[in-house]
Design an enzyme around this catalytic site. Structure first.
Site, PDB file in Angstrom:
ATOM      1  N   GLU A 250     -54.090  -5.917 -15.034  1.00  0.00           N
ATOM      2  CA  GLU A 250     -53.211  -6.139 -14.197  1.00  0.00           C
ATOM      3  C   GLU A 250     -53.687  -6.000 -12.509  1.00  0.00           C
ATOM      4  O   GLU A 250     -54.655  -5.177 -12.601  1.00  0.00           O
ATOM      5  CB  GLU A 250     -52.128  -5.274 -14.223  1.00  0.00           C
ATOM      6  N   LYS A 252     -54.242  -4.199  -9.668  1.00  0.00           N
ATOM      7  CA  LYS A 252     -54.077  -2.648  -9.378  1.00  0.00           C
ATOM      8  C   LYS A 252     -53.551  -2.549  -7.531  1.00  0.00           C
ATOM      9  O   LYS A 252     -54.282  -2.899  -6.774  1.00  0.00           O
ATOM     10  CB  LYS A 252     -55.289  -1.488  -9.303  1.00  0.00           C
ATOM     11  N   ARG A 273     -45.624  10.388  -8.251  1.00  0.00           N
ATOM     12  CA  ARG A 273     -46.380  10.648  -9.306  1.00  0.00           C
ATOM     13  C   ARG A 273     -46.557  12.336  -9.451  1.00  0.00           C
ATOM     14  O   ARG A 273     -46.756  12.691 -10.640  1.00  0.00           O
ATOM     15  CB  ARG A 273     -47.688  10.121  -8.847  1.00  0.00           C
ATOM     16  N   PHE A 344     -44.690  -1.929 -13.729  1.00  0.00           N
ATOM     17  CA  PHE A 344     -45.520  -2.218 -14.881  1.00  0.00           C
ATOM     18  C   PHE A 344     -45.455  -1.380 -16.345  1.00  0.00           C
ATOM     19  O   PHE A 344     -46.219  -1.495 -17.120  1.00  0.00           O
ATOM     20  CB  PHE A 344     -47.086  -1.619 -14.426  1.00  0.00           C
ATOM     21  N   LYS A 427     -59.191   2.206 -14.986  1.00  0.00           N
ATOM     22  CA  LYS A 427     -58.997   1.212 -13.376  1.00  0.00           C
ATOM     23  C   LYS A 427     -60.542   0.853 -13.305  1.00  0.00           C
ATOM     24  O   LYS A 427     -61.423   1.537 -13.406  1.00  0.00           O
ATOM     25  CB  LYS A 427     -58.448   2.381 -12.369  1.00  0.00           C
TER      26      LYS A 427
HETATM   27  P1  AMP Z   1     -54.968   6.963 -11.132  1.00  0.00           P
HETATM   28  O1  AMP Z   1     -53.958   7.645 -10.682  1.00  0.00           O
HETATM   29  O2  AMP Z   1     -56.038   7.135 -10.218  1.00  0.00           O
HETATM   30  O3  AMP Z   1     -55.425   7.300 -12.493  1.00  0.00           O
HETATM   31  O4  AMP Z   1     -54.957   5.491 -11.333  1.00  0.00           O
HETATM   32  C1  AMP Z   1     -53.736   4.978 -11.625  1.00  0.00           C
HETATM   33  C2  AMP Z   1     -52.878   4.527 -10.445  1.00  0.00           C
HETATM   34  O5  AMP Z   1     -52.892   3.244 -10.051  1.00  0.00           O
HETATM   35  C3  AMP Z   1     -51.365   4.754 -10.989  1.00  0.00           C
HETATM   36  O6  AMP Z   1     -51.044   6.361 -10.861  1.00  0.00           O
HETATM   37  C4  AMP Z   1     -50.703   3.820  -9.978  1.00  0.00           C
HETATM   38  O7  AMP Z   1     -49.987   4.640  -8.989  1.00  0.00           O
HETATM   39  C5  AMP Z   1     -51.573   3.080  -9.572  1.00  0.00           C
HETATM   40  N1  AMP Z   1     -51.424   1.333 -10.223  1.00  0.00           N
HETATM   41  C6  AMP Z   1     -51.523   0.251  -9.353  1.00  0.00           C
HETATM   42  N2  AMP Z   1     -51.257  -0.707 -10.224  1.00  0.00           N
HETATM   43  C7  AMP Z   1     -51.114  -0.237 -11.181  1.00  0.00           C
HETATM   44  C8  AMP Z   1     -50.782  -1.317 -12.397  1.00  0.00           C
HETATM   45  N3  AMP Z   1     -50.660  -2.420 -12.557  1.00  0.00           N
HETATM   46  N4  AMP Z   1     -50.661  -0.294 -13.556  1.00  0.00           N
HETATM   47  C9  AMP Z   1     -50.701   1.066 -13.643  1.00  0.00           C
HETATM   48  N5  AMP Z   1     -51.062   1.734 -12.526  1.00  0.00           N
HETATM   49  C10 AMP Z   1     -51.164   1.211 -11.418  1.00  0.00           C
END
Ligand code: AMP
Length: 596
Positions: A250, A252, A273, A344, A427
């Site tokens: 997807e 990001k 979050r 998502f 990611k």
């Molecule tokens: P992290 O918070 O660093 O673990 O990375 C995930 C974060 O990316 C999530 O908390 C979301 O805020 C963001 N994000 C952006 N696009 C997406 C997506 N398609 N699916 C899940 N998270 C996403």
């Protein structure tokens, strides 16, 4: 329970940094307590009155707390302030002052329930005269407190309990006190917390019904779920391997994570979050969600990003921060920088908990539940099986304003893992981001019909650089930002005579504009950085076969370069040099910063 017992436990907790010892002290404290008392002790020990997401605060400023300490101890307020400054802690100051008085605490010993009720009334006091009520209530509690009790009462009031107990330690202690201490039981307790975000609820359920009772804790609209988090892998090969050779990728989106709670009837609530309620910042989402989500109660998750209403392009996230703290002109800002929520995931769909379903099943539930529109959309997704496919998707994602890709496991067991960071989501961002210093002079080769306020005229233009060796105008950007109304209105005149019904010769782009223009007018633009792009043709094939260069987050500077003819625009070779300079300066992204 006497408050003195709690204060004594805090004193012991403060004296140690060993997690195991803390667990023991807490378990001992929790075990004998009946459910409602346990709930109170749990919240108090975290410096709270209610679960954190409810945002209940005492609202006692330090100056008020100092006044209460002065009243209770008979000391001058200035003396309290001076001493507190020297010690660095108003709690210890209160303790010292009360101890030096050689007084006996007045009235009956404090009960935890009384202290809690006192704090509740402080939190409830609002409006005129509330300051006095708060000071008086704190002073009355202090008047009945022993010096040790006063220390922790005061600290609680000023929001610095400092006994160092973290959520994980509390969960450990609950497992020791109310379960058999096995990993499995501990897991159940943590899972209930991750679903409910409410330690008090988990604890009282445990005390009343044991671990078996935890199964009764289900999703509830209005109670945020602790979000699932992603891991990272260094390469697309490793990422795919980790996910079993097949993944849903997807875009990001680079924005703000939003968990939307949509009841069957009544107001929608949005949580960040960190489980803070943030709906007031995004009234357009509150408006749009009930219509877009076909059935309540539902809980969906997505990323909120700013969108240019005229061109429908994703904007840099900083645009959203301009909305922060603006209560009064939110209306105007909302029109200028509306946000779009790219959904998502879905946890609760029309009353049915679906968080345990595998990801492909959740995605199809999400597609069934949501009717996408301007403000609410679905995250762009594709299933890939090779690193090359994933790489192409990454380029598309960047070109669409994303910051990378999110790869998600489609395997059995890919249910939503509340509160957990794991390899079910991975990611992947590009390994460089560097600001672009130079402006670029681009030739207009196409126009796109505007939307919103720009309906009925062109809202964005397709720009090209010039390649003298191939004598081609190669597209590198679609720009809609940076035009004020006057500039936009003036553009068609400037372009008169250059219109073309079909793609003009010497012009090359993977994008089909609504209207082609023969190269003639040159605009100066700036952007965040240069990236590779599957749809643009500038310097095509020089960085990677089949891809060109594109300008990310382009913006018209307001300057039409009348002094330049189309072949004097920035060249493809110059663009390539700018791109290479970026990469050479590149540093790893700041994405490895510790989580909050
Ligand atoms: P992290 O918070 O660093 O673990 O990375 C995930 C974060 O990316 C999530 O908390 C979301 O805020 C963001 N994000 C952006 N696009 C997406 C997506 N398609 N699916 C899940 N998270 C996403």
């Amino acid at each position: 329970m006497r408050f003195a017992e709690l204060a004594a436990a805090y004193e012991r907790l403060e004296a140690t940094t060993k997690r195991l010892e803390m667990r023991g002290i807490l378990a001992e404290l929790f075990r004998p307590l009946p459910a409602p008392e346990l709930g109170r002790v749990l919240y108090l020990s975290q410096g709270l009155l209610r679960p954190e997401y409810e945002g209940v605060e005492l609202g006692v400023a330090d100056s008020l707390a100092r006044r209460a300490v002065a009243i209770a101890s008979g000391a001058e307020e200035s003396a309290v302030a001076t001493r507190a400054k020297a010690v660095g802690d108003l709690g210890t100051t209160a303790q010292e002052l009360l101890a030096s008085q050689s007084r006996l605490p007045g009235g009956s010993p404090l009960e935890v329930a009384e202290v809690y009720a006192g704090f509740e009334s402080i939190a409830r006091a609002k409006g005129e005269g509330s300051q006095e009520v708060k000071v008086r209530t704190v002073a009355e509690l202090l008047a009945r407190a022993t010096p040790l009790e006063a220390k922790y009462l005061t600290r609680f009031v000023v929001g610095t309990l400092r006994v160092g107990v973290r959520e994980m330690t509390i969960l450990d202690a609950l497992a020791t006190a109310f379960a058999d201490g096995s990993k499995e039981e501990r897991g159940k307790i943590e899972a209930a917390f991750n679903l409910s975000s409410d330690l008090g609820l988990v604890a009282t359920t445990l005390a009343e019904r044991g671990t078996a009772g935890l199964a009764g804790i289900e999703l509830e609209v209005g109670r945020p779920v602790r979000p699932m988090l992603a891991e990272r892998e260094p390469t697309l090969e490793k990422l795919l391997e980790r996910l079993g050779g097949r993944a849903a990728v997807e875009i990001k989106y680079d924005g703000l994570r939003v968990q939307a709670h949509i009841p069957r009837r009544g107001p929608v609530r949005l949580f960040s979050r960190r489980l803070e309620e943030i709906g007031a910042q995004f009234p357009e989402l509150l408006d749009a969600l009930p219509a877009a989500v076909r059935e309540g109660p539902s809980i969906v998750e997505g990323e909120c990003v700013p969108i240019d209403p005229d061109t429908d392009e994703i904007q840099p996230f900083q645009e959203v921060s301009r909305r922060r703290g603006r209560k009064y002109d939110l209306d105007r800002i909302q029109r200028e920088i509306p946000v779009c929520l790219f959904l998502f995931d879905v946890l609760l769909a029309g009353g049915t908990p679906v968080y345990g379903l595998d990801f492909p099943e959740r995605r199809s539930r999400l597609e069934g539940l949501v009717a996408p529109g301007d403000r609410i959309r679905l995250a762009t997704q594709r299933v890939v099986t090779t690193p090359e496919e994933a790489g192409r998707f990454l380029d598309e994602s960047i070109a669409a304003g994303g910051e990378g890709l999110m790869a998600k496991s489609m395997k059995p067991g890919s249910g939503y893992r509340a509160g957990a960071r794991g390899f079910w989501w991975i990611k992947y961002k590009r390994d460089y981001t560097v600001g672009l210093v130079d402006s670029i002079d681009g030739v207009v080769i196409g126009g796109f019909h505007g939307r919103g306020r720009r309906a009925g005229r062109f809202g964005a233009y397709l720009l090209a650089v010039y390649d003298p060796t191939r004598d081609r105008f190669e597209s590198f950007s679609k720009v809609g930002s940076g035009f004020d109304d006057a500039a936009l209105a003036a553009m068609p005149d400037r372009l008169k005579g250059f219109e073309s019904d079909e793609k003009p010769p010497r012009v090359d782009s993977g994008i089909e504009p609504d209207r082609w223009f023969r190269p003639g007018v040159v605009l100066e633009v700036r952007g965040a950085e240069l990236t590779i792009s599957p749809v643009h043709r500038a310097a095509e094939g020089t960085v990677r076969p089949g891809t060109g260069l594109a300008l990310r987050f382009p913006r018209f500077t307001g300057r039409i370069r009348d002094d330049k003819g189309p072949t004097e625009a920035t060249t493809s070779a110059e663009l390539l040099r700018m791109y290479r300079m970026q990469v050479r300066q590149a540093a790893p992204t700041s994405d490895d910063a510790p989580e909050p």
